[in-house]
Motif scaffolding. Structure first.
Motif, PDB file in Angstrom:
ATOM      1  N   GLY A  15       1.000  -1.221  -0.255  1.00 21.81           N
ATOM      2  CA  GLY A  15      -0.083  -0.057  -0.141  1.00 21.81           C
ATOM      3  C   GLY A  15       0.650   1.392  -0.062  1.00 21.81           C
ATOM      4  O   GLY A  15       0.243   2.129   0.156  1.00 21.81           O
ATOM      5  N   SER A  21       1.419   8.161   1.920  1.00 17.49           N
ATOM      6  CA  SER A  21       0.678   6.923   2.261  1.00 17.49           C
ATOM      7  C   SER A  21       1.236   6.640   3.577  1.00 17.49           C
ATOM      8  O   SER A  21       2.509   6.554   3.995  1.00 17.49           O
ATOM      9  CB  SER A  21       1.236   5.756   1.244  1.00 17.49           C
ATOM     10  OG  SER A  21       0.989   5.861   0.032  1.00 17.49           O
ATOM     11  N   ILE A  22       0.358   5.935   4.403  1.00 15.38           N
ATOM     12  CA  ILE A  22       0.509   5.266   5.729  1.00 15.38           C
ATOM     13  C   ILE A  22       1.794   4.253   5.589  1.00 15.38           C
ATOM     14  O   ILE A  22       2.613   4.302   6.426  1.00 15.38           O
ATOM     15  CB  ILE A  22      -0.695   4.982   6.522  1.00 15.38           C
ATOM     16  CG1 ILE A  22      -1.544   6.435   6.636  1.00 15.38           C
ATOM     17  CG2 ILE A  22      -0.403   4.050   7.631  1.00 15.38           C
ATOM     18  CD1 ILE A  22      -3.138   5.935   6.794  1.00 15.38           C
ATOM     19  N   ASN A  41       2.467  -3.483  -4.215  1.00 18.07           N
ATOM     20  CA  ASN A  41       1.154  -2.591  -4.628  1.00 18.07           C
ATOM     21  C   ASN A  41       0.766  -3.083  -5.716  1.00 18.07           C
ATOM     22  O   ASN A  41       1.280  -4.159  -6.339  1.00 18.07           O
ATOM     23  CB  ASN A  41       1.731  -1.197  -4.746  1.00 18.07           C
ATOM     24  CG  ASN A  41       0.582  -0.250  -4.320  1.00 18.07           C
ATOM     25  OD1 ASN A  41      -0.448  -0.431  -4.561  1.00 18.07           O
ATOM     26  ND2 ASN A  41       0.819   0.926  -3.802  1.00 18.07           N
ATOM     27  N   ALA A  67      -3.991  -7.191  -5.117  1.00 16.48           N
ATOM     28  CA  ALA A  67      -4.566  -7.531  -3.736  1.00 16.48           C
ATOM     29  C   ALA A  67      -5.807  -8.562  -3.917  1.00 16.48           C
ATOM     30  O   ALA A  67      -6.267  -9.283  -2.727  1.00 16.48           O
ATOM     31  CB  ALA A  67      -4.718  -6.523  -2.679  1.00 16.48           C
ATOM     32  N   SER A  94      -2.415  -2.399   3.948  1.00 17.22           N
ATOM     33  CA  SER A  94      -2.725  -0.879   3.902  1.00 17.22           C
ATOM     34  C   SER A  94      -3.429  -0.786   2.367  1.00 17.22           C
ATOM     35  O   SER A  94      -2.751   0.207   1.613  1.00 17.22           O
ATOM     36  CB  SER A  94      -1.452  -0.145   4.084  1.00 17.22           C
ATOM     37  OG  SER A  94      -1.750   1.236   4.406  1.00 17.22           O
ATOM     38  N   SER A 149      -7.755   0.475   9.282  1.00 22.81           N
ATOM     39  CA  SER A 149      -9.307   0.541   9.231  1.00 22.81           C
ATOM     40  C   SER A 149      -9.578   1.947   9.614  1.00 22.81           C
ATOM     41  O   SER A 149      -8.886   2.861   9.799  1.00 22.81           O
ATOM     42  CB  SER A 149     -10.076  -0.248  10.349  1.00 22.81           C
ATOM     43  OG  SER A 149     -11.489  -0.230   9.946  1.00 22.81           O
ATOM     44  N   LYS A 167     -15.126  -1.479   5.625  1.00 30.13           N
ATOM     45  CA  LYS A 167     -14.215  -1.572   7.079  1.00 30.13           C
ATOM     46  C   LYS A 167     -14.853  -2.288   8.117  1.00 30.13           C
ATOM     47  O   LYS A 167     -14.212  -3.046   8.662  1.00 30.13           O
ATOM     48  CB  LYS A 167     -13.940  -0.199   7.337  1.00 30.13           C
ATOM     49  CG  LYS A 167     -13.101   0.970   6.410  1.00 30.13           C
ATOM     50  CD  LYS A 167     -11.865   0.233   6.277  1.00 30.13           C
ATOM     51  CE  LYS A 167     -10.811   1.294   5.809  1.00 30.13           C
ATOM     52  NZ  LYS A 167      -9.506   0.682   5.269  1.00 30.13           N
ATOM     53  N   THR A 197      -6.349  11.182   7.617  1.00 32.66           N
ATOM     54  CA  THR A 197      -5.083  11.400   7.165  1.00 32.66           C
ATOM     55  C   THR A 197      -4.998  11.719   5.764  1.00 32.66           C
ATOM     56  O   THR A 197      -5.517  11.300   5.104  1.00 32.66           O
ATOM     57  CB  THR A 197      -4.236   9.983   7.519  1.00 32.66           C
ATOM     58  OG1 THR A 197      -4.510   9.499   8.829  1.00 32.66           O
ATOM     59  CG2 THR A 197      -2.715  10.382   7.431  1.00 32.66           C
ATOM     60  N   THR A 199      -3.846  11.526   2.711  1.00 31.17           N
ATOM     61  CA  THR A 199      -3.236  10.816   1.780  1.00 31.17           C
ATOM     62  C   THR A 199      -3.986  10.710   0.485  1.00 31.17           C
ATOM     63  O   THR A 199      -5.240  11.286   0.508  1.00 31.17           O
ATOM     64  CB  THR A 199      -3.018   9.293   2.159  1.00 31.17           C
ATOM     65  OG1 THR A 199      -4.404   8.733   2.389  1.00 31.17           O
ATOM     66  CG2 THR A 199      -2.495   9.133   3.710  1.00 31.17           C
ATOM     67  N   ALA A 201      -5.901   8.181  -0.682  1.00 35.97           N
ATOM     68  CA  ALA A 201      -7.023   7.664  -0.303  1.00 35.97           C
ATOM     69  C   ALA A 201      -7.969   8.592   0.500  1.00 35.97           C
ATOM     70  O   ALA A 201      -9.215   8.649   0.343  1.00 35.97           O
ATOM     71  CB  ALA A 201      -7.005   6.273   0.210  1.00 35.97           C
TER      72      ALA A 201
HETATM   73  P1  NAI Z   1      -2.911   5.536  -0.075  1.00 35.14           P
HETATM   74  O1  NAI Z   1      -3.957   5.895  -1.307  1.00 35.14           O
HETATM   75  O2  NAI Z   1      -1.645   6.177   0.039  1.00 35.14           O
HETATM   76  O3  NAI Z   1      -2.930   3.866   0.111  1.00 35.14           O
HETATM   77  C1  NAI Z   1      -3.976   3.174  -0.373  1.00 35.14           C
HETATM   78  C2  NAI Z   1      -3.199   1.998  -1.227  1.00 35.14           C
HETATM   79  O4  NAI Z   1      -4.205   0.923  -1.781  1.00 35.14           O
HETATM   80  C3  NAI Z   1      -2.268   2.597  -2.454  1.00 35.14           C
HETATM   81  O5  NAI Z   1      -1.246   2.285  -2.324  1.00 35.14           O
HETATM   82  C4  NAI Z   1      -3.172   1.809  -3.543  1.00 35.14           C
HETATM   83  O6  NAI Z   1      -2.241   1.651  -4.780  1.00 35.14           O
HETATM   84  C5  NAI Z   1      -3.456   0.332  -2.839  1.00 35.14           C
HETATM   85  N1  NAI Z   1      -4.579  -0.273  -3.564  1.00 35.14           N
HETATM   86  C6  NAI Z   1      -5.514   0.002  -4.133  1.00 35.14           C
HETATM   87  N2  NAI Z   1      -6.256  -1.135  -5.020  1.00 35.14           N
HETATM   88  C7  NAI Z   1      -5.308  -1.919  -4.842  1.00 35.14           C
HETATM   89  C8  NAI Z   1      -5.188  -3.293  -5.406  1.00 35.14           C
HETATM   90  N3  NAI Z   1      -6.311  -3.858  -6.140  1.00 35.14           N
HETATM   91  N4  NAI Z   1      -4.173  -4.156  -4.985  1.00 35.14           N
HETATM   92  C9  NAI Z   1      -3.254  -3.746  -4.148  1.00 35.14           C
HETATM   93  N5  NAI Z   1      -3.255  -2.520  -3.534  1.00 35.14           N
HETATM   94  C10 NAI Z   1      -4.361  -1.719  -3.863  1.00 35.14           C
HETATM   95  O7  NAI Z   1      -3.943   6.002   1.139  1.00 35.14           O
HETATM   96  P2  NAI Z   1      -3.655   5.530   2.817  1.00 35.14           P
HETATM   97  O8  NAI Z   1      -4.645   6.581   3.531  1.00 35.14           O
HETATM   98  O9  NAI Z   1      -2.454   5.327   3.154  1.00 35.14           O
HETATM   99  O10 NAI Z   1      -4.402   4.136   2.810  1.00 35.14           O
HETATM  100  C11 NAI Z   1      -3.964   3.253   3.563  1.00 35.14           C
HETATM  101  C12 NAI Z   1      -5.145   2.516   4.375  1.00 35.14           C
HETATM  102  O11 NAI Z   1      -5.534   3.330   5.344  1.00 35.14           O
HETATM  103  C13 NAI Z   1      -6.615   2.194   3.668  1.00 35.14           C
HETATM  104  O12 NAI Z   1      -6.800   0.937   4.117  1.00 35.14           O
HETATM  105  C14 NAI Z   1      -7.329   3.330   3.977  1.00 35.14           C
HETATM  106  O13 NAI Z   1      -8.740   2.928   4.162  1.00 35.14           O
HETATM  107  C15 NAI Z   1      -6.906   3.272   5.550  1.00 35.14           C
HETATM  108  N6  NAI Z   1      -7.088   4.665   6.215  1.00 35.14           N
HETATM  109  C16 NAI Z   1      -6.918   5.795   5.803  1.00 35.14           C
HETATM  110  C17 NAI Z   1      -7.307   6.777   6.184  1.00 35.14           C
HETATM  111  C18 NAI Z   1      -7.172   8.388   5.747  1.00 35.14           C
HETATM  112  O14 NAI Z   1      -7.973   9.297   6.092  1.00 35.14           O
HETATM  113  N7  NAI Z   1      -6.257   8.269   4.813  1.00 35.14           N
HETATM  114  C19 NAI Z   1      -7.968   6.738   7.785  1.00 35.14           C
HETATM  115  C20 NAI Z   1      -8.235   5.428   8.462  1.00 35.14           C
HETATM  116  C21 NAI Z   1      -7.648   4.415   7.391  1.00 35.14           C
END
Ligand code: NAI
Length: 268
Positions: A15, A21-22, A41, A67, A94, A149, A167, A197, A199, A201
């Motif tokens: 992720g 990204s987290i 990824n 994934a 993630s 989550s 979620k 956060t 990012t 997403a």
């Molecule tokens: P991000 O956009 O940087 O990361 C999301 C990742 O999911 C990306 O790297 C993307 O390429 C990957 N992804 C999407 N479809 C995919 C697939 N089919 N196969 C493999 N990878 C795939 O954003 P972030 O915020 O770092 O998200 C990481 C996690 O944190 C997610 O589960 C998100 O729901 C969760 N989260 C985020 C929050 C926020 O406010 N940003 C708050 C709470 C949870």
């Protein structure tokens, strides 16, 4: 503040899309704490090229995997175990994506094909990561698996639409698989429920900026940053948390326990 708490541990981190990204922050901290790991990824995310910088900084190999694909996850574990020289001790899920959110569909106007896609990418993929790992016996005893989550799993946040369902399922999988993998191999499975956060997403969610400020004023400690989240996740991978499993752990500056805050009432 690195203390070597992941010294000798091997893992897989999914992720990391860009430096916001987290997962990116988790990778940097895991490296600083002494871990070796592979990065993964979706192949489409790889083409954007950012992850290569992270791989260089972490001396980590990149293994593309969608994934939602069992075959690609099998390949991810096979190659990771090979590259790392043994079974893994930690896995980070993630991953999140909702076509309905991306295309601005409201909760009363969801496209059900896209809904299935949201669930497949954001929740079922976690089960697939776990089931494939179990079948391949890819995780060491006392290993730790963490997924990210959000509190919309328990409470209503209208703009989160079908991701709320995804979620909820993700957290349920952590409980169900946490039981199974715990009994089988003492492997721990948890979700970390993170603050809003900034990012890719996160920012894709309607009204994100306003809500980000609202949550920041509600939480006594303010919103937890991606860096702080990474510290927490790294601790969850370490032996300091070896008896924690099947939990949804709020990492949100206290937001989830609040009713109302003085800053919000006073419109500060
Ligand atoms: P991000 O956009 O940087 O990361 C999301 C990742 O999911 C990306 O790297 C993307 O390429 C990957 N992804 C999407 N479809 C995919 C697939 N089919 N196969 C493999 N990878 C795939 O954003 P972030 O915020 O770092 O998200 C990481 C996690 O944190 C997610 O589960 C998100 O729901 C969760 N989260 C985020 C929050 C926020 O406010 N940003 C708050 C709470 C949870």
């Amino acid at each position: 503040m690195a203390n070597g708490i992941l010294q000798g541990k091997r893992g897989i981190i999914s992720g990391a899309l860009d430096e916001n990204s987290i997962a990116w922050k988790v990778a940097m901290k895991a490296k600083a704490e002494g871990a070796t790991f592979t990065l993964t990824n979706a192949p489409i995310a790889m083409r954007m090229g950012e992850i290569k910088k992270l791989a260089d900084a972490c001396e980590a190999e990149i293994i593309p995997a969608d994934a939602t694909s069992i075959e690609e996850i099998e390949n991810l574990y096979t190659k990771s175990l090979d590259v790392l020289g043994g079974k893994v001790d930690f896995v980070l899920h993630s991953i999140g994506m909702s076509p309905n959110i991306r295309k601005g569909r409201s909760y009363g106007d969801l496209n059900y094909e896209w809904f299935l896609k949201s669930v497949d990418v954001s929740a079922l993929s976690f089960h697939k990561f776990l089931q494939v790992a179990e079948k391949m016996d890819a995780i060491n005893e006392w290993g730790s698996v963490v997924a990210l989550s959000y509190m919309a799993a328990q409470r209503t946040f209208p703009f989160y639409t079908d991701m709320a369902e995804a979620k909820s399922m993700l957290e349920s999988i952590a409980r169900s698989y946490g039981y199974r993998y715990g009994k089988l191999k003492n492997v721990r499975v948890n979700t970390v429920s993170q603050s809003p956060t900034k990012t890719t997403a996160g920012s894709g969610i309607g009204g994100f900026d306003k809500f980000y400020d609202f949550a920041d004023k509600m939480a006594p400690l303010g919103n937890a940053s991606a860096d702080d989240c990474a510290n927490y996740v790294v601790m969850m991978f370490s032996d300091y948390t070896r008896m924690v499993t099947m939990q949804n752990l709020f990492h949100d500056g206290g937001y989830s326990m609040m009713g109302v805050s003085e800053s919000l009432l006073q419109g500060e």
